[in-house]
Every structure is written in C-alpha cells, then in structure tokens.
Scaffold this motif. Structure first.
Motif, PDB file in Angstrom:
ATOM      1  N   SER A   7       0.169   1.248 -11.714  1.00  0.00           N
ATOM      2  CA  SER A   7       1.139   0.228 -11.309  1.00  0.00           C
ATOM      3  C   SER A   7       1.475   0.365  -9.824  1.00  0.00           C
ATOM      4  CB  SER A   7       2.423   0.345 -12.146  1.00  0.00           C
ATOM      5  OG  SER A   7       2.153   0.135 -13.514  1.00  0.00           O
ATOM      6  N   LEU A   8       1.568   1.601  -9.340  1.00  0.00           N
ATOM      7  CA  LEU A   8       1.844   1.821  -7.926  1.00  0.00           C
ATOM      8  C   LEU A   8       0.627   1.429  -7.081  1.00  0.00           C
ATOM      9  CD1 LEU A   8       3.778   5.223  -7.929  1.00  0.00           C
ATOM     10  CD2 LEU A   8       4.615   2.895  -8.329  1.00  0.00           C
ATOM     11  N   ILE A   9      -0.562   1.673  -7.599  1.00  0.00           N
ATOM     12  CA  ILE A   9      -1.780   1.248  -6.901  1.00  0.00           C
ATOM     13  C   ILE A   9      -1.795  -0.262  -6.731  1.00  0.00           C
ATOM     14  CG2 ILE A   9      -4.295   1.046  -7.138  1.00  0.00           C
ATOM     15  CD1 ILE A   9      -4.233   3.839  -8.465  1.00  0.00           C
ATOM     16  N   ALA A  10      -1.453  -0.987  -7.798  1.00  0.00           N
ATOM     17  CA  ALA A  10      -1.442  -2.452  -7.733  1.00  0.00           C
ATOM     18  C   ALA A  10      -0.444  -2.958  -6.697  1.00  0.00           C
ATOM     19  CB  ALA A  10      -1.118  -3.027  -9.113  1.00  0.00           C
ATOM     20  N   LEU A  11       0.708  -2.323  -6.616  1.00  0.00           N
ATOM     21  CA  LEU A  11       1.708  -2.726  -5.622  1.00  0.00           C
ATOM     22  C   LEU A  11       1.226  -2.454  -4.202  1.00  0.00           C
ATOM     23  CD1 LEU A  11       5.147  -1.659  -7.133  1.00  0.00           C
ATOM     24  CD2 LEU A  11       4.283  -3.968  -6.756  1.00  0.00           C
ATOM     25  N   ALA A  12       0.581  -1.318  -3.989  1.00  0.00           N
ATOM     26  CA  ALA A  12       0.055  -0.999  -2.664  1.00  0.00           C
ATOM     27  C   ALA A  12      -1.010  -2.010  -2.242  1.00  0.00           C
ATOM     28  CB  ALA A  12      -0.520   0.416  -2.652  1.00  0.00           C
ATOM     29  N   LEU A  13      -1.837  -2.420  -3.169  1.00  0.00           N
ATOM     30  CA  LEU A  13      -2.867  -3.414  -2.863  1.00  0.00           C
ATOM     31  C   LEU A  13      -2.235  -4.765  -2.524  1.00  0.00           C
ATOM     32  CD1 LEU A  13      -5.499  -2.547  -5.621  1.00  0.00           C
ATOM     33  CD2 LEU A  13      -5.696  -2.126  -3.171  1.00  0.00           C
ATOM     34  N   ALA A  14      -1.204  -5.146  -3.262  1.00  0.00           N
ATOM     35  CA  ALA A  14      -0.515  -6.411  -2.974  1.00  0.00           C
ATOM     36  C   ALA A  14       0.123  -6.380  -1.589  1.00  0.00           C
ATOM     37  CB  ALA A  14       0.538  -6.685  -4.049  1.00  0.00           C
ATOM     38  N   ALA A  15       0.747  -5.250  -1.258  1.00  0.00           N
ATOM     39  CA  ALA A  15       1.343  -5.112   0.067  1.00  0.00           C
ATOM     40  C   ALA A  15       0.271  -5.147   1.149  1.00  0.00           C
ATOM     41  CB  ALA A  15       2.135  -3.803   0.144  1.00  0.00           C
ATOM     42  N   ARG A  17      -2.584  -6.738   1.060  1.00  0.00           N
ATOM     43  CA  ARG A  17      -3.033  -8.117   1.249  1.00  0.00           C
ATOM     44  C   ARG A  17      -2.081  -8.866   2.168  1.00  0.00           C
ATOM     45  NH1 ARG A  17      -4.941  -7.617  -4.181  1.00  0.00           N
ATOM     46  NH2 ARG A  17      -2.889  -8.137  -5.027  1.00  0.00           N
ATOM     47  N   GLU A  18      -0.784  -8.651   1.978  1.00  0.00           N
ATOM     48  CA  GLU A  18       0.208  -9.331   2.812  1.00  0.00           C
ATOM     49  C   GLU A  18       0.123  -8.860   4.270  1.00  0.00           C
ATOM     50  OE1 GLU A  18       3.092 -12.065   3.720  1.00  0.00           O
ATOM     51  OE2 GLU A  18       1.944 -11.816   1.859  1.00  0.00           O
ATOM     52  N   ILE A  19      -0.056  -7.564   4.467  1.00  0.00           N
ATOM     53  CA  ILE A  19      -0.183  -7.034   5.821  1.00  0.00           C
ATOM     54  C   ILE A  19      -1.388  -7.647   6.527  1.00  0.00           C
ATOM     55  CG2 ILE A  19      -0.736  -4.949   7.143  1.00  0.00           C
ATOM     56  CD1 ILE A  19       0.942  -3.396   5.029  1.00  0.00           C
ATOM     57  N   ASN A  20      -2.514  -7.725   5.841  1.00  0.00           N
ATOM     58  CA  ASN A  20      -3.702  -8.307   6.456  1.00  0.00           C
ATOM     59  C   ASN A  20      -3.516  -9.787   6.743  1.00  0.00           C
ATOM     60  OD1 ASN A  20      -5.268  -6.016   6.732  1.00  0.00           O
ATOM     61  ND2 ASN A  20      -6.313  -6.265   4.774  1.00  0.00           N
ATOM     62  N   TYR A 117      -2.763   3.547   0.829  1.00  0.00           N
ATOM     63  CA  TYR A 117      -3.794   2.511   0.950  1.00  0.00           C
ATOM     64  C   TYR A 117      -3.913   2.090   2.405  1.00  0.00           C
ATOM     65  CZ  TYR A 117      -6.228  -1.963   0.528  1.00  0.00           C
ATOM     66  OH  TYR A 117      -7.127  -2.999   0.675  1.00  0.00           O
ATOM     67  N   ALA A 118      -5.135   2.063   2.914  1.00  0.00           N
ATOM     68  CA  ALA A 118      -5.403   1.642   4.287  1.00  0.00           C
ATOM     69  C   ALA A 118      -5.979   0.225   4.263  1.00  0.00           C
ATOM     70  CB  ALA A 118      -6.384   2.611   4.952  1.00  0.00           C
ATOM     71  N   PRO A 119      -5.153  -0.784   4.504  1.00  0.00           N
ATOM     72  CA  PRO A 119      -5.614  -2.178   4.355  1.00  0.00           C
ATOM     73  C   PRO A 119      -6.775  -2.567   5.264  1.00  0.00           C
ATOM     74  CG  PRO A 119      -3.222  -2.088   4.394  1.00  0.00           C
ATOM     75  CD  PRO A 119      -3.713  -0.728   4.790  1.00  0.00           C
ATOM     76  N   ALA A 120      -6.861  -1.996   6.466  1.00  0.00           N
ATOM     77  CA  ALA A 120      -7.916  -2.396   7.399  1.00  0.00           C
ATOM     78  C   ALA A 120      -9.286  -1.883   6.990  1.00  0.00           C
ATOM     79  CB  ALA A 120      -7.572  -1.921   8.808  1.00  0.00           C
ATOM     80  N   SER A 121      -9.329  -0.670   6.443  1.00  0.00           N
ATOM     81  CA  SER A 121     -10.612  -0.076   6.049  1.00  0.00           C
ATOM     82  C   SER A 121     -10.912  -0.237   4.567  1.00  0.00           C
ATOM     83  CB  SER A 121     -10.627   1.413   6.399  1.00  0.00           C
ATOM     84  OG  SER A 121      -9.692   2.124   5.596  1.00  0.00           O
ATOM     85  N   ASP A 138     -12.253  -3.992  -0.854  1.00  0.00           N
ATOM     86  CA  ASP A 138     -12.612  -5.007   0.124  1.00  0.00           C
ATOM     87  C   ASP A 138     -11.376  -5.282   0.967  1.00  0.00           C
ATOM     88  OD1 ASP A 138     -12.902  -7.517   1.440  1.00  0.00           O
ATOM     89  OD2 ASP A 138     -14.471  -8.084   0.021  1.00  0.00           O
ATOM     90  N   PRO A 139     -11.416  -5.049   2.278  1.00  0.00           N
ATOM     91  CA  PRO A 139     -10.219  -5.238   3.097  1.00  0.00           C
ATOM     92  C   PRO A 139      -9.663  -6.658   3.059  1.00  0.00           C
ATOM     93  CG  PRO A 139     -11.887  -4.002   4.303  1.00  0.00           C
ATOM     94  CD  PRO A 139     -12.549  -4.527   3.062  1.00  0.00           C
TER      95      PRO A 139
END
Length: 270
Positions: A7-15, A17-20, A117-121, A138-139
């Motif tokens: 669940s925390l992984i899913a939230l980090a991925l959602a965040a 996406r927003e940052i990118n 989670y590193a959104p750029a890489s 996938d970034p």
C-alpha cells in the motif's frame, strides 16, 4: 490496523507520477521560512500521500515535511508515518534526477516499513522486517517494468571501504577526514538514494555530519535495516525517531552495511 508495504509502494508511485507531471509542465521554486526550497511538486505529492494514508490507516498520524512547515504537527504516539514527499528538492529545482519520494512507518521509535521511489529513474526500493526488495518502474507511467527482487547489503569486511556521501555536505572537512581515516573510496549521490546504495550492496558506509530531518532518513533506514545493515548516531547510539521537542532533527549519523563496517566507522569517529 495492519499496514501493508504494498500500500505504501502504491502511494509512492502515485506521488511520483504527480511529481513528474509537475516537472513536465514547469514550475517555480519558493523559499520556506527555514530557508529551504519548496515547489508545487512537494506540496501536491504530500497531499496525495497524506490523503492515501488517511484512508489506509485513519488513526495513525503523519509527520510530513510540508505539513510541519505549515505548523501541522500531530502527536506521534507509538505508531506514525514519517514522510518526505520530495527528498532532494534543491536538485529537483535545478533539473537533476536524484530526488525521491520517502514514506516510512515508525513503530515505538523505529522505522519498520519503508519505501523510497526515484521518479526520474524509476528505481524503487522497499523494506519490511527481514525483507528488502528493489524494482524498476517506467518513469513516465510509474508502472513496474522490472519485477521486485530481493536486496541484501554487503556482508563482507570490504577493503577499501566504499563510502557514499552527499554531493554537497559530503565534501566537507569532517566527511573528508572520515574517509581518510578509513582509507576509503568515496562516491557521491543525492537524496535517500545513498541509503539504498548500501542496501543493494553497492556501498558500505554513509556518514552524515550536521543536522538532517527525520523524514530524510526514516524510509531509507527501514530499507537498510531490512537488507541487513543499519544506522547509528555519531556516538554509536541507536537512532530513535519522534524527537518532537528537538524539531524532529537528527544531529549526525552513520549508515552501515554490516557489523564490520559499523566497528570501522566507530573507530574512525573516535
């Protein structure tokens, strides 16, 4: 209520996406009262995480970097979330790629679950007790393209010690002295990626002299613990979280891959 790492992984991925999305649209950095930078990406990412955590565990408070900056500081208790929605804002604002989303669950002063989670890489790191893992996303979509695999810190007394530090603070006199005392091989990285490099076995030590906030370390600490390493204060004491009276500040630490690295670090610090 049980909190699941997925669940925390899913939230980090959602965040992420927003940052990118903010990055692609363009933004301007602002200066907070403490002199640090903030962007709309920090704010939007934390809003996504805060709402998600509220739905996931409504009775577990969150200490987040931007919430604290706004004066929203709930009582922590024995169980709380520690969040940095965009660790490495300075580099992010300059167009760099080494920024991360950090989410940790703190229980009785110790980080037990952590996601970086590193959104750029697209690099994803996660940890829970005795199980650290890493994946590649996938970034652009934040979809997982390389499945999770186990991750273990180096268990050998490596010579020379591989010492990773911050791009800026890692070049100061104290850090240089530490590396010299250990005859170590230095490397530099930004944000919480440094903890993850130790967790994946690519480095052995990460010294940090000076103050950092608890949300800068908690998620990486959880992952490093899960991979077999750990973090100590500069005097060798355990790093405990929830220092509300002290402004949630950590006054120096050393992250290490194994007991031999820890002992070598202590010798270099004395």
């Amino acid at each position: 209520m049980s909190v699941q790492l997925d669940s925390l992984i899913a939230l980090a991925l959602a965040a992420g996406r927003e940052i990118n999305a903010v990055r692609e649209a363009g933004f301007e950095a602002q200066t907070k009262l403490d002199g640090s930078l903030v962007t709309i990406a920090d704010q939007r990412a934390e809003a996504i995480i805060e709402q998600g955590l509220r739905e996931l565990a409504p009775n577990v408070p969150m200490i987040g970097e931007e919430a604290v900056a706004e004066g929203r500081i709930p009582e922590c208790g024995d169980r709380w979330f520690c969040v940095d929605p965009l660790d490495g804002t300075k580099g992010f604002a300059k167009g760099g790629d080494e920024f991360t989303v950090n989410i940790a669950l703190i229980e009785n002063g110790l980080p037990t679950l952590g996601v970086v989670y590193a959104p750029a890489s697209g690099e994803m790191f996660a940890g829970e007790p005795n199980a650290a893992r890493t994946a590649r996303c996938d970034p652009h979509t934040a979809e997982i393209v390389k499945p999770f695999a186990p991750m273990v810190a180096n268990t050998a007394a490596t010579r020379p010690w591989r010492i990773i530090a911050s791009e800026n603070s890692g070049r100061d006199v104290k850090t240089a002295g530490f590396i010299g005392a250990l005859e170590g091989v230095p490397a530099h990285a930004s944000s919480s990626i440094k903890f993850c490099r130790i967790a994946e076995g690519a480095a052995d030590l990460y010294p940090r002299f000076g103050e950092v906030s608890e949300w800068d370390a908690a998620a990486g600490h959880a992952i490093l613990n899960a991979a077999g390493g750990g973090i100590m204060r500069l005097d060798g004491a355990p790093l405990i979280y929830g220092d509300r009276a002290g402004g949630f500040l950590i006054r120096g630490f050393v992250a290490y891959a194994n007991d031999a690295a820890r002992e070598a670090a202590l010798a270099a610090l004395t």
